[in-house]
Design a protein around this motif. Structure first.
Motif, short mmCIF file in Angstrom:
data_model
loop_
_atom_site.label_atom_id
_atom_site.label_comp_id
_atom_site.label_asym_id
_atom_site.label_seq_id
_atom_site.Cartn_x
_atom_site.Cartn_y
_atom_site.Cartn_z
N LYS A 124 0.84 -1.21 0.00
CA LYS A 124 0.00 0.00 0.00
C LYS A 124 0.87 1.25 0.00
N ARG A 125 1.93 1.26 0.78
CA ARG A 125 2.84 2.42 0.84
C ARG A 125 3.49 2.66 -0.51
N LEU A 126 3.93 1.56 -1.15
CA LEU A 126 4.53 1.68 -2.48
C LEU A 126 3.51 2.25 -3.47
N ALA A 127 2.27 1.79 -3.38
CA ALA A 127 1.22 2.29 -4.27
C ALA A 127 0.94 3.77 -3.99
N ASP A 128 0.85 4.14 -2.72
CA ASP A 128 0.63 5.55 -2.35
C ASP A 128 1.68 6.45 -2.99
N LEU A 129 2.93 6.10 -2.78
CA LEU A 129 4.03 6.91 -3.30
C LEU A 129 4.01 6.99 -4.82
#
Length: 170
Positions: A118-123
């Motif tokens: 999710k963090r990778l997708a957010d960024l």
């Protein structure tokens, strides 16, 4: 997401839903998968949806790119201090993805696995929103593929390429 949510939502409403092979198309596909992951009923389903989100957002070319590419490309936008640890985490995610997609054995998806995807997708969503209108799809891929390399490596490669150009021009 790292951008203010109001700014992000405003940018998402400006996407061109008719575009093909563009950053807007990647954002639309990625955001749909992101939303599916957010409401998934199981960790396994959410994991697969976040992976699909990263495939769209990192502009994966199914004919050229390996399936392990999405989190590596998205990792370019993280400020990594321990690259070996991060590489090990990506390998773990890759193995879990393969087990989910290709094998029928039960596996354990951890909340931390979902949080990293999710963090990778957010960024990546945030970065692609800034790329719109500034970079082509091929430029965005290049940034994600090579942008995490250290300056010394890039400078060495530039010198090698300049040598080849000089040699060709004689």
């Amino acid at each position: 997401m790292t951008m203010d949510i109001r700014d992000t939502m405003a940018e998402l409403t400006e996407l061109d839903f008719e575009s093909e092979d563009t950053i807007d198309e990647a954002l639309i596909g990625g955001f749909r998968s992101f939303q599916s992951a957010a409401v998934a009923r199981s960790y396994e389903s959410a994991f697969v949806r976040y992976w699909q989100c990263l495939e769209a957002l990192t502009l994966v070319d199914p004919e050229k790119d390996r399936a392990s590419v999405p989190p590596q490309r998205a990792g370019t936008f993280l400020n990594i201090t321990d690259s070996q640890f991060f590489d090990d985490r990506l390998e773990s995610l890759w193995n879990k993805r393969n087990q989910l997609v290709h094998e029928s054995e039960p596996i354990t998806i951890l909340e931390s696995d979902l949080n990293l995807l999710k963090r990778l997708a957010d960024l990546t969503i945030d970065e692609l929103l800034t790329f719109r209108g500034e970079h082509s799809v091929s430029e965005a891929r290049l940034i994600m593929d090579r942008g995490g390399e250290d300056n010394e490596t890039i400078q060495d490669e530039i010198q090698e390429l300049e040598f080849i150009l000089d040699w060709q021009s004689r």
